[in-house]
Each structure stands twice: as structure tokens, then as C-alpha cells.
Scaffold this motif. Structure first.
Motif, PDB file in Angstrom:
ATOM      1  N   ARG A  66      16.509 -24.624  80.243  1.00 24.31           N
ATOM      2  CA  ARG A  66      17.723 -24.658  81.583  1.00 24.31           C
ATOM      3  C   ARG A  66      18.482 -25.680  81.976  1.00 24.31           C
ATOM      4  N   ALA A  67      18.007 -27.101  81.947  1.00 25.92           N
ATOM      5  CA  ALA A  67      18.657 -27.878  81.802  1.00 25.92           C
ATOM      6  C   ALA A  67      19.914 -27.830  81.422  1.00 25.92           C
ATOM      7  N   ALA A  68      19.987 -27.552  80.313  1.00 23.38           N
ATOM      8  CA  ALA A  68      21.058 -27.394  78.555  1.00 23.38           C
ATOM      9  C   ALA A  68      21.954 -26.603  79.310  1.00 23.38           C
ATOM     10  N   GLU A  69      21.846 -25.392  80.071  1.00 22.82           N
ATOM     11  CA  GLU A  69      22.658 -24.650  79.843  1.00 22.82           C
ATOM     12  C   GLU A  69      22.726 -24.890  80.810  1.00 22.82           C
ATOM     13  N   LEU A  70      22.536 -24.992  82.853  1.00 29.62           N
ATOM     14  CA  LEU A  70      23.142 -25.490  83.354  1.00 29.62           C
ATOM     15  C   LEU A  70      24.324 -27.014  83.361  1.00 29.62           C
ATOM     16  N   PHE A  71      23.608 -27.479  82.035  1.00 30.96           N
ATOM     17  CA  PHE A  71      24.211 -28.877  82.236  1.00 30.96           C
ATOM     18  C   PHE A  71      26.009 -27.903  81.600  1.00 30.96           C
ATOM     19  N   ALA A  72      25.267 -27.231  80.324  1.00 28.66           N
ATOM     20  CA  ALA A  72      26.750 -26.456  79.787  1.00 28.66           C
ATOM     21  C   ALA A  72      27.981 -25.729  80.742  1.00 28.66           C
ATOM     22  N   GLU A  73      27.474 -24.970  82.182  1.00 25.86           N
ATOM     23  CA  GLU A  73      27.673 -24.313  82.897  1.00 25.86           C
ATOM     24  C   GLU A  73      28.534 -25.009  83.960  1.00 25.86           C
ATOM     25  N   GLY A  74      28.050 -26.142  84.889  1.00 27.28           N
ATOM     26  CA  GLY A  74      29.006 -27.262  84.489  1.00 27.28           C
ATOM     27  C   GLY A  74      29.983 -27.535  84.039  1.00 27.28           C
ATOM     28  N   SER A  75      30.028 -28.429  82.658  1.00 23.57           N
ATOM     29  CA  SER A  75      31.069 -28.380  82.376  1.00 23.57           C
ATOM     30  C   SER A  75      32.170 -27.757  82.091  1.00 23.57           C
ATOM     31  N   LYS A  76      31.769 -26.088  81.888  1.00 30.14           N
ATOM     32  CA  LYS A  76      32.280 -25.286  82.274  1.00 30.14           C
ATOM     33  C   LYS A  76      33.238 -24.764  83.502  1.00 30.14           C
ATOM     34  N   LYS A  77      32.907 -25.826  84.720  1.00 29.83           N
ATOM     35  CA  LYS A  77      34.098 -25.197  85.780  1.00 29.83           C
ATOM     36  C   LYS A  77      34.342 -27.546  85.936  1.00 29.83           C
ATOM     37  N   GLY A  78      34.482 -27.769  85.214  1.00 33.27           N
ATOM     38  CA  GLY A  78      35.533 -28.693  85.201  1.00 33.27           C
ATOM     39  C   GLY A  78      34.523 -30.671  85.746  1.00 33.27           C
ATOM     40  N   HIS A  79      32.969 -29.884  86.202  1.00 33.58           N
ATOM     41  CA  HIS A  79      31.796 -31.262  86.237  1.00 33.58           C
ATOM     42  C   HIS A  79      31.622 -32.694  85.174  1.00 33.58           C
ATOM     43  N   ALA A  80      31.964 -33.825  85.542  1.00 38.50           N
ATOM     44  CA  ALA A  80      32.607 -34.493  84.667  1.00 38.50           C
ATOM     45  C   ALA A  80      31.118 -34.981  84.557  1.00 38.50           C
ATOM     46  N   GLU A  81      30.076 -35.066  85.293  1.00 34.97           N
ATOM     47  CA  GLU A  81      29.011 -35.342  85.038  1.00 34.97           C
ATOM     48  C   GLU A  81      27.292 -34.622  83.812  1.00 34.97           C
ATOM     49  N   SER A  82      28.139 -33.263  84.522  1.00 34.95           N
ATOM     50  CA  SER A  82      27.142 -31.667  83.247  1.00 34.95           C
ATOM     51  C   SER A  82      27.803 -32.332  82.287  1.00 34.95           C
ATOM     52  N   MET A  83      29.323 -32.683  81.850  1.00 38.82           N
ATOM     53  CA  MET A  83      29.934 -32.906  81.210  1.00 38.82           C
ATOM     54  C   MET A  83      29.426 -33.627  79.506  1.00 38.82           C
ATOM     55  N   LEU A  84      29.257 -34.662  80.441  1.00 37.59           N
ATOM     56  CA  LEU A  84      27.834 -36.364  80.376  1.00 37.59           C
ATOM     57  C   LEU A  84      26.530 -35.987  79.191  1.00 37.59           C
ATOM     58  N   LEU A  85      26.183 -35.065  80.863  1.00 41.38           N
ATOM     59  CA  LEU A  85      24.925 -34.618  80.415  1.00 41.38           C
ATOM     60  C   LEU A  85      24.301 -33.500  79.198  1.00 41.38           C
ATOM     61  N   TYR A  86      25.320 -32.561  79.401  1.00 40.37           N
ATOM     62  CA  TYR A  86      25.309 -31.888  78.410  1.00 40.37           C
ATOM     63  C   TYR A  86      25.556 -32.097  77.032  1.00 40.37           C
ATOM     64  N   ALA A  87      26.749 -33.424  76.791  1.00 37.60           N
ATOM     65  CA  ALA A  87      26.916 -34.498  75.906  1.00 37.60           C
ATOM     66  C   ALA A  87      25.188 -34.667  74.848  1.00 37.60           C
ATOM     67  N   ARG A  88      25.005 -35.518  75.751  1.00 40.88           N
ATOM     68  CA  ARG A  88      23.410 -36.098  75.336  1.00 40.88           C
ATOM     69  C   ARG A  88      22.582 -35.360  75.350  1.00 40.88           C
ATOM     70  N   GLY A  89      22.326 -34.009  76.122  1.00 43.50           N
ATOM     71  CA  GLY A  89      21.709 -33.446  75.505  1.00 43.50           C
ATOM     72  C   GLY A  89      21.862 -32.947  74.019  1.00 43.50           C
ATOM     73  N   LEU A  90      23.055 -31.575  73.620  1.00 42.29           N
ATOM     74  CA  LEU A  90      23.543 -32.262  72.719  1.00 42.29           C
ATOM     75  C   LEU A  90      23.209 -32.801  71.154  1.00 42.29           C
ATOM     76  N   GLU A  91      23.143 -34.616  72.046  1.00 44.06           N
ATOM     77  CA  GLU A  91      22.895 -34.902  70.516  1.00 44.06           C
ATOM     78  C   GLU A  91      21.777 -35.243  70.169  1.00 44.06           C
ATOM     79  N   ASN A  92      20.451 -35.281  71.553  1.00 42.32           N
ATOM     80  CA  ASN A  92      19.258 -34.978  71.263  1.00 42.32           C
ATOM     81  C   ASN A  92      18.227 -33.556  71.206  1.00 42.32           C
ATOM     82  N   GLY A  93      18.952 -33.069  70.942  1.00 41.37           N
ATOM     83  CA  GLY A  93      18.743 -31.625  70.448  1.00 41.37           C
ATOM     84  C   GLY A  93      18.020 -31.075  71.751  1.00 41.37           C
ATOM     85  N   ILE A  94      18.820 -31.119  72.937  1.00 47.62           N
ATOM     86  CA  ILE A  94      18.314 -29.857  73.908  1.00 47.62           C
ATOM     87  C   ILE A  94      19.172 -28.807  74.211  1.00 47.62           C
TER      88      ILE A  94
END
Length: 94
Positions: A66-94
């Protein structure tokens, strides 16, 4: 500086898989509810904040997916911290 829990959420991603969360305190549950309301109201930064809470199990049962879904959604809305957390999540397999 730890803007909206970014550093602690990033550390949780680095320490994945997530450890079982302790029971939520009344303060954590109240904070979760306020952030959830901001998210429901369309506040873009709430995506990253709510995602970080789901990731850490702060005020809610930890749900990395669910965290990854929210980070992806925030990324699509242009939220920089969400983008960073989503990228880190992708690196760590969430």
C-alpha cells in the motif's frame, strides 16, 4: 532535516523486509487519521506522508505494498518526496 518522515521512511525501505509493527499508540492513530483526511481531500504531499505511515506501521498495520501504491500516486502528482520514496522502494523490491 527529516521532512514529513522521509528519512525514517527511506531507512525503513533500506531495512526491508519490514519488521512487524508495534501496536499503534493513540497519538500515532490520531496522526494517521489526520493524514488520511488530507489524502482524501486531495493534498498531494499526503500521498507520501500516508505511504510512509503504511511503510512504518505508524498508526496503522504496516503494508509495504500500500505504501508503494501511495508513493506512486504521489509521484504522478509531482510530489518530490513521493518520487524519492517510490524509487527507493523499487530498488528494494516493494
Amino acid at each position: 532535516m527529516d521532512m514529513h518522515g522521509y528519512n525514517s521512511a527511506a531507512k525503513a525501505l533500506d531495512d526491508a523486509p519490514a519488521k512487524p509493527a508495534a501496536p499503534a499508540s493513540p497519538v500515532s492513530a490520531a496522526a494517521f487519521e489526520l493524514v488520511r483526511q488530507a489524502y482524501a481531500g486531495g493534498v498531494p504531499s499526503a500521498c507520501g506522508n500516508l505511504g510512509a505511515m503504511y511503510l512504518r506501521g505508524q498508526g496503522v498495520t504496516a503494508e509495504p505494498a500500500r505504501a508503494a501504491e501511495l508513493f506512486a500516486e504521489g509521484s504522478k502528482k509531482g510530489h518530490a518526496e513521493s518520487m524519492l520514496l517510490y524509487a527507493r522502494g523499487l530498488e528494494n523490491g516493494i
